[in-house]
Design an enzyme around this catalytic site. Structure first.
Site, mmCIF file in Angstrom:
data_model
loop_
_atom_site.group_PDB
_atom_site.id
_atom_site.type_symbol
_atom_site.label_atom_id
_atom_site.label_comp_id
_atom_site.label_asym_id
_atom_site.label_seq_id
_atom_site.Cartn_x
_atom_site.Cartn_y
_atom_site.Cartn_z
ATOM 1 C CG ASP A 161 -32.596 29.180 -62.733
ATOM 2 O OD1 ASP A 161 -31.622 29.416 -61.990
ATOM 3 O OD2 ASP A 161 -32.871 29.872 -63.728
ATOM 4 C CG ASP A 190 -27.803 29.951 -61.029
ATOM 5 O OD1 ASP A 190 -27.553 30.845 -60.211
ATOM 6 O OD2 ASP A 190 -27.963 30.177 -62.232
ATOM 7 C CG ASP A 194 -32.923 32.680 -60.891
ATOM 8 O OD1 ASP A 194 -33.113 32.882 -59.680
ATOM 9 O OD2 ASP A 194 -31.799 32.470 -61.391
ATOM 10 N NE ARG A 243 -27.638 36.450 -57.288
ATOM 11 C CZ ARG A 243 -27.213 36.070 -58.484
ATOM 12 N NH1 ARG A 243 -27.902 35.159 -59.158
ATOM 13 N NH2 ARG A 243 -26.117 36.581 -59.015
#
Length: 520
Positions: A161, A190, A194, A243
């Site tokens: 992240d 990734d 987050d 996302r």
């Protein structure tokens, strides 16, 4: 069909190469605190102020950031850390202390509160090294770039992240940042932003998220639904597969964002989540809103959005796109006020404001970017602030008597031909050097002496060699100050018999001509 993010990135890199070849220069203005402070859900639950009211220090390495955290009186002592330069694995090590819990492979904001990280000067870049927030509260991250953080593969990896929040995190404001990768999961990357395991009251504003397979998520699984109350506004999501964000449970507010080049899906509301989607501009993208890849539905309230060249898939058992004519299927009450730009001007406003090194420009709802207030008293980088205790300008020494003259001195080591006494003789022509690039030198007295400021003066020809440092109360071991670079260093007045200047990082062999000490 839109190409995968890793392939599409090649075109973007080609554009950058052309800019370099034609001599384009990108300026990076000095940071200033955004006028008005935090926005969105970060204003709730008591608000988000970061390190306001505390000491301000400068850091040019990851180790120096950790040292600043560990040098505080407690894990909740407010601090603003001004960051300049490139932070990477090579200059980020673990530092121990009662007020911190750091790690060697990331910037770890763990079990702490009341901290601001702000990029200044020529910019702050966290290269292949993420910022992790764990069991923390009241955190501000502003004007920084975080790039190419991997969760697997070479050359380095540390969880994947760019900015990740996890485990009982509260009140985080991330503003005017650039978060970017160079591919998707198959290339080892990734999420860019987050939130997991009970993270609440977060705002992401005026930021650019690009060139990644995953923009970010709220909730790590369909059962991780304790996260939420997150605001996303005036952000650019560009060249992202999906996302943007993925929302599992909780409530999120998305307004005045520009979504461009979302190849698979965008705002994915699922597992009972609610998304309020106001006056955003969606462009050249697919399935920008809905519930995707699950039968655990979420919901949304929409108003004022523009869908420019957006395509929609057919509904299915695990696929519920909101389009082609998105309609609200829930109602979301927002507890804060917010100026709303018309969606038609969002691309221009976001282009002028979003990302690091844009001068922290903001919008007041008039579709015209505004400069931050240069007289904002909370501005941590205001060069005219007379109360700045860490003013590094060596040409403006403290007034009063230099208490080092006539005192004693010692240290950890000394290079051949140098002396500890040379730092307290009033002669800029003599100096002390450690036997290497790091070491410490101390000034000491036979009886307790009150000191509130020191002035570290480098010898001619060595200016700028000193990197990170700590100032220690040698009697108690307490860290009085930490940061980087020589010059004037202020701290709370303390009575002691011995004060130590410890160099923990340098670009060569330091040469300290004078270690001056001053009373309040």
């Amino acid at each position: 069909m839109r190409r995968p993010v890793a392939l599409r990135l090649q075109a973007a890199l080609g554009t950058l190469a052309l800019a370099a070849a034609t001599g384009v220069v990108l300026s990076m203005p000095e940071a200033a605190a955004a006028a008005g402070g935090a926005t969105g859900y970060a204003t709730q639950n008591g608000g988000t102020t970061g390190g306001a009211g505390g000491q301000t220090v400068r850091a040019t390495t990851g180790t120096a950031i950790h040292q600043a955290l560990c040098g505080r009186a407690s894990s909740s002592t407010p601090i603003t850390i001004e960051v300049e330069g490139t932070i990477n694995h090579g200059n980020t090590s673990k530092v121990s202390g009662d007020s911190c819990n750091t790690a060697a492979d990331k910037i770890e904001l763990k079990q702490i509160s009341n901290v601001t990280l702000v990029g200044v000067g020529n910019g702050a870049v966290f290269d292949q090294l993420g910022i992790h927030i764990r069991e923390a509260s009241n955190i501000v991250i502003q004007n920084v770039t975080v790039r190419n953080v991997k969760k697997s593969g070479s050359p380095t990896s540390n969880g994947g992240d760019a900015i990740g929040m996890e485990s009982d995190v509260r009140n985080v404001w991330v503003d005017h940042t650039t978060l970017e990768a160079s591919g998707g999961e198959s290339e080892g990357y990734d999420g860019l932003f987050d939130m997991k395991a009970n993270t609440q009251y977060v705002t992401l504003s005026y930021s650019t998220l690009r060139n990644s397979g995953r923009g970010g998520l709220i909730g790590s699984s369909e059962s991780d639904v304790s996260n939420g109350y997150v605001t996303f506004h005036h952000n650019l999501y560009e060249n992202i597969d999906s996302r943007a964000p993925l929302l599992r449970g909780g409530t999120a507010h998305m307004y005045n964002n520009h979504y461009k080049g979302l190849s698979k899906s965008g705002i994915n509301s699922r597992a009972g989540a609610k998304a309020k989607v106001d006056s955003n501009y969606f462009e050249d993208s697919k399935d920008v809103l809905g519930t995707f890849y699950t039968d655990a539905a979420g919901s949304w309230q929409v108003s004022g959005n523009i869908y420019d060249n957006v395509t929609w898939s057919q509904p299915g058992e695990d696929n519920n796109p909101a389009g082609p004519d998105p309609q609200s299927n829930t109602s979301v009450s927002i507890p804060y006020s917010y100026p709303l730009d018309d969606a038609s001007c969002v691309p221009d406003v976001v282009s002028a404001t979003a990302g690091a090194n844009k001068g922290l420009k903001v919008s007041d709802g008039s579709c015209t970017p505004q400069n931050p207030d240069p007289t904002d008293p909370t501005d941590p980088t205001d060069p005219t602030d007379p109360t700045d205790p860490t003013d590094p300008d060596p040409t403006d020494p403290p007034t009063g008597t230099n208490l080092s003259i006539g005192a004693g001195s010692d240290g950890s080591s000394k290079a051949s031909g140098t002396s500890y006494g040379d730092v307290r003789d009033g002669d800029l022509g003599t100096y002390w050097s450690p036997a290497g690039t790091t070491g410490s030198v101390s000034v000491k007295w036979s009886s307790a002496t009150t000191v509130s400021k020191i002035n570290i003066r480098e010898a001619a020809g060595s200016a700028g060699t000193i990197g990170s440092y700590r100032v220690l109360n040698h009697d108690s071991g307490a860290v009085l100050a930490s940061g980087s670079g020589a010059g004037v260093i202020g701290f709370q007045a303390v009575s002691l018999k011995k004060i130590t200047f410890e160099i923990t990082g340098a670009s060569g062999t330091p040469r300290i001509a004078e270690f001056e000490t001053y009373a309040p």
